[in-house]
Design an enzyme around this catalytic site. Structure first.
Site, short mmCIF file in Angstrom:
data_model
loop_
_atom_site.label_atom_id
_atom_site.label_comp_id
_atom_site.label_asym_id
_atom_site.label_seq_id
_atom_site.Cartn_x
_atom_site.Cartn_y
_atom_site.Cartn_z
CE1 TYR A 1 -4.54 -2.06 4.97
CE2 TYR A 1 -3.19 -0.14 4.47
CZ TYR A 1 -3.94 -1.21 4.04
OH TYR A 1 -4.10 -1.44 2.70
CB SER B 1 -0.89 0.00 1.25
OG SER B 1 -1.55 1.24 1.41
#
Length: 302
Positions: free
Chosen positions: A157, A143
């Site tokens: 995350y 990401s």
């Protein structure tokens, strides 16, 4: 690739989002695709769509956070197709509690188990077969949060996606001698119909997501403080993405501009002296002498 041209790809998280799109693209390119995920219904829908378009696909229900199940899934693929040429680690998740004010260990462990441990489990599961083939590719879906720290995605995350990048680099350092290679994809926000998997899916729709993005940027927080103090006026109905430049930065910018203007001014004595016909040959010879003779520029060496 096998001698008969068959290529087998295993896509985790293949029931939605990036995994689904990747599986469809691979099947359209002639790959035999195995999609896995925790929910059977979306996986079957993806397989049905691929088969209807003339591709080859099958589904395996799998939770990548369970290492024994991951190993069984890899063995099942090998028993049916003999080889695994490509692994796409697309399974991932996030939680709604993403700030340090409300983060809990349960949410942290859930994200780490799927986003990081699951990636490692799947990589280890396909490694023996890829080593035996002396060929194989692993694509880890990371990401932008793996490169840029943000309040938007939360500590769990962000930490796991940073770790996935490091994990991928370490894999290449060790397994390149076996003909294996790995890479990361680092997408930004993805439109995913599953709120649990969406990067900011639980923040109240498109408007809430945009507001969350703006709130996560430091210069927007600074603008709000300035607006509250009456130091900065703007139309509240228009998003203002221009960062506030501090007085110190403005002062430093002006100094750099002044220095640049002086250096480029043909009337500057310093510039005239450097480029004048009388001094240029002297400077050139002196510079060449220093390059040829290091001691010339360092008197103490003589």
């Amino acid at each position: 690739m096998s001698s008969n041209g068959k290529r087998v790809a295993w896509v985790t998280g293949g029931g939605s989002g990036i995994g689904e799109a990747g599986a469809e693209a691979l099947a359209a390119d002639g790959w035999t695709v195995v999609v896995s995920g925790r929910r059977r219904e979306p996986l079957e829908a993806v397989v049905k769509k691929i088969v209807a378009q003339g591709g080859a696909a099958e589904a395996i229900t799998l939770d990548v956070s369970k290492v024994d199940d991951v190993n069984k899934a890899a063995q099942q693929i090998l028993a049916r197709h003999v080889r695994i040429d490509l692994l796409v680690n697309s399974a991932g998740t996030n939680v709604t509690k993403r700030s340090w004010a409300d983060v809990d260990t349960e949410g942290w462990e859930k994200v780490v188990d799927i986003n990081l441990n699951g990636v490692l489990y799947c990589m280890r599961a396909v490694l023996p077969a890829m080593r035996a083939q002396q060929d194989g590719v692993i694509i880890n879906v990371a990401s932008w949060a793996g490169r840029h720290v943000s309040k938007l995605t939360g500590p769990a995350y962000t930490a796991t996606k940073h770790a996935v990048l490091a994990l991928t680099h370490s894999f290449n350092m060790d397994e390149c001698v076996n003909g294996l290679r790995a890479c990361c994809l680092s997408p930004g926000e993805v439109a995913n119909p599953d709120p649990e998997h969406a990067a900011i899916g639980a923040l109240g729709g498109r408007a809430g997501q945009d507001a969350a993005v703006r709130r996560s940027r430091p210069h927007h927080r600074l603008r709000r403080r300035h607006a509250a103090a009456g130091l900065h006026q703007r139309d509240p109905d228009q998003p203002d993405l221009e960062p506030v430049v501090s007085s110190r930065r403005r002062r430093d910018s002006k100094r750099r501009h002044d220095r640049s203007a002086t250096a480029c001014d043909p009337n500057s004595f310093r510039v005239r002296q450097k480029i004048s016909p009388e001094t240029a040959p002297v400077i050139s010879r002196s510079f060449g002498q220093r390059r040829r003779d290091p001691a010339a520029s360092h008197p103490r060496r003589r």
